[in-house]
Design a protein around this motif. Structure first.
Motif, PDB file in Angstrom:
ATOM      1  N   GLU A  20      12.860  13.399  -0.525  1.00 34.09           N
ATOM      2  CA  GLU A  20      11.849  12.564   0.140  1.00 34.09           C
ATOM      3  C   GLU A  20      11.662  11.253  -0.627  1.00 34.09           C
ATOM      4  N   GLU A  21      11.617  11.371  -1.953  1.00 34.30           N
ATOM      5  CA  GLU A  21      11.419  10.150  -2.735  1.00 34.30           C
ATOM      6  C   GLU A  21      12.622   9.214  -2.594  1.00 34.30           C
ATOM      7  N   MET A  22      13.838   9.795  -2.548  1.00 29.61           N
ATOM      8  CA  MET A  22      15.033   8.959  -2.377  1.00 29.61           C
ATOM      9  C   MET A  22      14.921   8.146  -1.099  1.00 29.61           C
ATOM     10  N   PHE A  23      14.497   8.812  -0.014  1.00 38.19           N
ATOM     11  CA  PHE A  23      14.322   8.062   1.228  1.00 38.19           C
ATOM     12  C   PHE A  23      13.226   7.003   1.071  1.00 38.19           C
ATOM     13  N   LEU A  24      12.144   7.373   0.404  1.00 34.95           N
ATOM     14  CA  LEU A  24      11.015   6.427   0.279  1.00 34.95           C
ATOM     15  C   LEU A  24      11.374   5.156  -0.491  1.00 34.95           C
ATOM     16  N   THR A  25      12.399   5.232  -1.357  1.00 31.81           N
ATOM     17  CA  THR A  25      12.819   3.993  -2.047  1.00 31.81           C
ATOM     18  C   THR A  25      13.361   2.990  -1.032  1.00 31.81           C
ATOM     19  N   ASP A  65       0.780  -1.247   0.000  1.00 31.33           N
ATOM     20  CA  ASP A  65       0.000   0.000   0.000  1.00 31.33           C
ATOM     21  C   ASP A  65       0.808   1.292   0.000  1.00 31.33           C
ATOM     22  N   LEU A  66       2.137   1.200   0.030  1.00 28.93           N
ATOM     23  CA  LEU A  66       2.943   2.428   0.125  1.00 28.93           C
ATOM     24  C   LEU A  66       3.044   3.204  -1.194  1.00 28.93           C
ATOM     25  N   LEU A  67       3.003   2.484  -2.312  1.00 26.18           N
ATOM     26  CA  LEU A  67       3.293   3.117  -3.609  1.00 26.18           C
ATOM     27  C   LEU A  67       2.518   4.398  -3.914  1.00 26.18           C
ATOM     28  N   PRO A  68       1.214   4.463  -3.663  1.00 24.57           N
ATOM     29  CA  PRO A  68       0.510   5.727  -3.982  1.00 24.57           C
ATOM     30  C   PRO A  68       1.100   6.946  -3.284  1.00 24.57           C
ATOM     31  N   LEU A  69       1.620   6.761  -2.065  1.00 18.99           N
ATOM     32  CA  LEU A  69       2.246   7.901  -1.376  1.00 18.99           C
ATOM     33  C   LEU A  69       3.546   8.281  -2.089  1.00 18.99           C
ATOM     34  N   ILE A  70       4.329   7.284  -2.477  1.00 17.13           N
ATOM     35  CA  ILE A  70       5.592   7.581  -3.180  1.00 17.13           C
ATOM     36  C   ILE A  70       5.277   8.332  -4.475  1.00 17.13           C
ATOM     37  N   MET A  71       4.229   7.906  -5.171  1.00 18.34           N
ATOM     38  CA  MET A  71       3.851   8.576  -6.423  1.00 18.34           C
ATOM     39  C   MET A  71       3.450  10.035  -6.172  1.00 18.34           C
ATOM     40  N   ALA A  72       2.701  10.262  -5.101  1.00 20.09           N
ATOM     41  CA  ALA A  72       2.262  11.638  -4.796  1.00 20.09           C
ATOM     42  C   ALA A  72       3.472  12.527  -4.501  1.00 20.09           C
ATOM     43  N   LEU A  94      -6.480   0.956   5.890  1.00 18.71           N
ATOM     44  CA  LEU A  94      -5.142   1.264   5.360  1.00 18.71           C
ATOM     45  C   LEU A  94      -5.146   1.324   3.824  1.00 18.71           C
ATOM     46  N   PRO A  95      -5.595   0.271   3.122  1.00 15.06           N
ATOM     47  CA  PRO A  95      -5.572   0.370   1.649  1.00 15.06           C
ATOM     48  C   PRO A  95      -6.458   1.489   1.115  1.00 15.06           C
ATOM     49  N   GLU A  96      -7.594   1.727   1.749  1.00 12.03           N
ATOM     50  CA  GLU A  96      -8.467   2.804   1.255  1.00 12.03           C
ATOM     51  C   GLU A  96      -7.802   4.169   1.399  1.00 12.03           C
ATOM     52  N   SER A  97      -7.167   4.389   2.544  1.00 16.51           N
ATOM     53  CA  SER A  97      -6.509   5.691   2.763  1.00 16.51           C
ATOM     54  C   SER A  97      -5.360   5.893   1.786  1.00 16.51           C
ATOM     55  N   MET A  98      -4.627   4.818   1.508  1.00 19.71           N
ATOM     56  CA  MET A  98      -3.467   4.944   0.616  1.00 19.71           C
ATOM     57  C   MET A  98      -3.900   5.034  -0.851  1.00 19.71           C
ATOM     58  N   ASN A  99      -4.839   4.208  -1.239  1.00 22.87           N
ATOM     59  CA  ASN A  99      -5.252   4.195  -2.653  1.00 22.87           C
ATOM     60  C   ASN A  99      -6.015   5.439  -3.074  1.00 22.87           C
ATOM     61  N   ARG A 100      -6.553   6.148  -2.099  1.00 23.40           N
ATOM     62  CA  ARG A 100      -7.212   7.421  -2.417  1.00 23.40           C
ATOM     63  C   ARG A 100      -6.215   8.366  -3.095  1.00 23.40           C
ATOM     64  N   LEU A 101      -4.924   8.219  -2.751  1.00 25.47           N
ATOM     65  CA  LEU A 101      -3.898   9.096  -3.325  1.00 25.47           C
ATOM     66  C   LEU A 101      -3.710   8.883  -4.827  1.00 25.47           C
ATOM     67  N   LEU A 102      -4.237   7.802  -5.347  1.00 25.00           N
ATOM     68  CA  LEU A 102      -4.125   7.567  -6.798  1.00 25.00           C
ATOM     69  C   LEU A 102      -4.954   8.590  -7.572  1.00 25.00           C
TER      70      LEU A 102
END
Ligand SMILES: [Fe+2]
Ligand SMILES: [Fe+2]
Length: 296
Positions: free
Chosen positions: A90-95, A74-81, A137-145
């Motif tokens: 921030e993205e470097m750390f998120l990898t 479920d983390l990917l949508p946040l990394i994309m945002a 958790l998945p709903e909160s994260m996927n909303r970022l898509l």
């Protein structure tokens, strides 16, 4: 979307910022390999646990196993945002963040395999556990898509970093240290928990930074975050009560009330640390020392 410029060929890397420092730390400390952990003593110890202790430990393992898988998925949508906003450090750390969650997932499965656990562990996912990890958790994260507003990012990070990592996982580690660890048994499991806890301190530290940055940029978000955490708090209470209601009771003599007390203290600690962003400049937020946000 096209790129108009690149950070590294204009301003360069902002090496003094918390995300960049966390990235450096992650490269040094997050490189452990679950495959290097020796579970041979754990296999011996597993069979020496009482029935009740084994059941209690398996419940905790079943919750961690699916929990680590959930945060990996479920983390990917946040990394994309974050990437879309061009926040390179921030993205470097998120990898490293995502890489570490994948390793945590692997760690628990390797342990379960070594212990010969082949049964379906879904039975240990109580109704509240399902509500949190299968839905919220998945709903909160996927909303970022589809919605990358500051509100949506704040909601996602409160659920993921503050609640799931900062309250639930921290309470789980505490239970391992207060219980199983004191018996001196299962050294491989405890070694992994030590690594995980250190990795998680960076994840929670990043989440704290992200939320503090959002508060600084949009001060009314602070109240929204506090409200969200307060809405989630009863779920933590219910989750730990359901755990205590299992047949296993209190397998290592840790009273259920102490576990619940610990989780409630965590909720308040998260609110207190977010509150510190109020009145700070954005520069101060970027320069927060790791120790101030609890990074080990
Ligand atoms: Fe994790
Ligand atoms: Fe994490």
């Amino acid at each position: 979307m096209v790129h108009e410029s690149f950070a590294t060929t204009t301003r360069g890397l902002r090496q003094d910022t918390l995300p960049y420092r966390l990235f450096q730390k992650a490269k040094k400390l997050g490189g452990w390999d679950p495959n290097d952990i020796d579970f041979s003593q754990d296999i011996v110890d597993w069979n020496s646990l009482t029935e009740v202790q084994r059941a209690g430990t398996l419940r905790l393992l079943a919750q961690f196993q699916a929990g680590e898988e959930a945060v990996t998925l479920d983390l990917l949508p946040l990394i994309m945002a974050i990437a879309k906003e061009g926040r390179l450090e921030e993205e470097m750390f998120l990898t490293t963040f995502l890489f570490e969650e994948a390793k945590h997932t692997e760690f628990f499965r390797l342990l379960l395999n070594a212990l010969g656990v082949t049964e379906d562990l879904t039975q240990y996912h109580s109704p509240t556990y399902r509500k949190i990890f299968y839905e919220i958790l998945p709903e909160s994260m996927n909303r970022l898509l589809t919605d990358q507003s500051p509100e949506a990012i704040a909601d996602a990070s409160v659920v993921y970093n503050m609640f799931v990592e900062g309250v639930l996982a921290e309470t789980g580690y505490w239970s391992f240290y207060e219980g199983l660890h004191k018996t001196g048994k299962m050294p491989g499991l405890m070694k992994g928990i030590g690594y995980l806890k250190r990795d998680e301190s960076r994840h929670i530290g990043y989440g704290t930074f992200l939320l503090q940055r959002l508060i600084c940029e949009h001060p009314p978000l602070f109240e929204r975050m506090v409200n969200r955490l307060q809405q989630l708090a009863p779920l933590s209470l219910a989750l730990n009560q359901e755990g205590a209601q299992g047949n296993e009771g209190s397998p290592f003599g840790v009273p259920a009330e102490a576990v619940i007390q610990f989780s409630m203290t965590q909720i308040h600690a998260r609110i207190d640390v977010l509150k510190r962003a109020l009145g700070k400049s954005i520069d101060e937020i970027y320069r927060i020392p790791e120790a101030v946000v609890g990074v080990e």
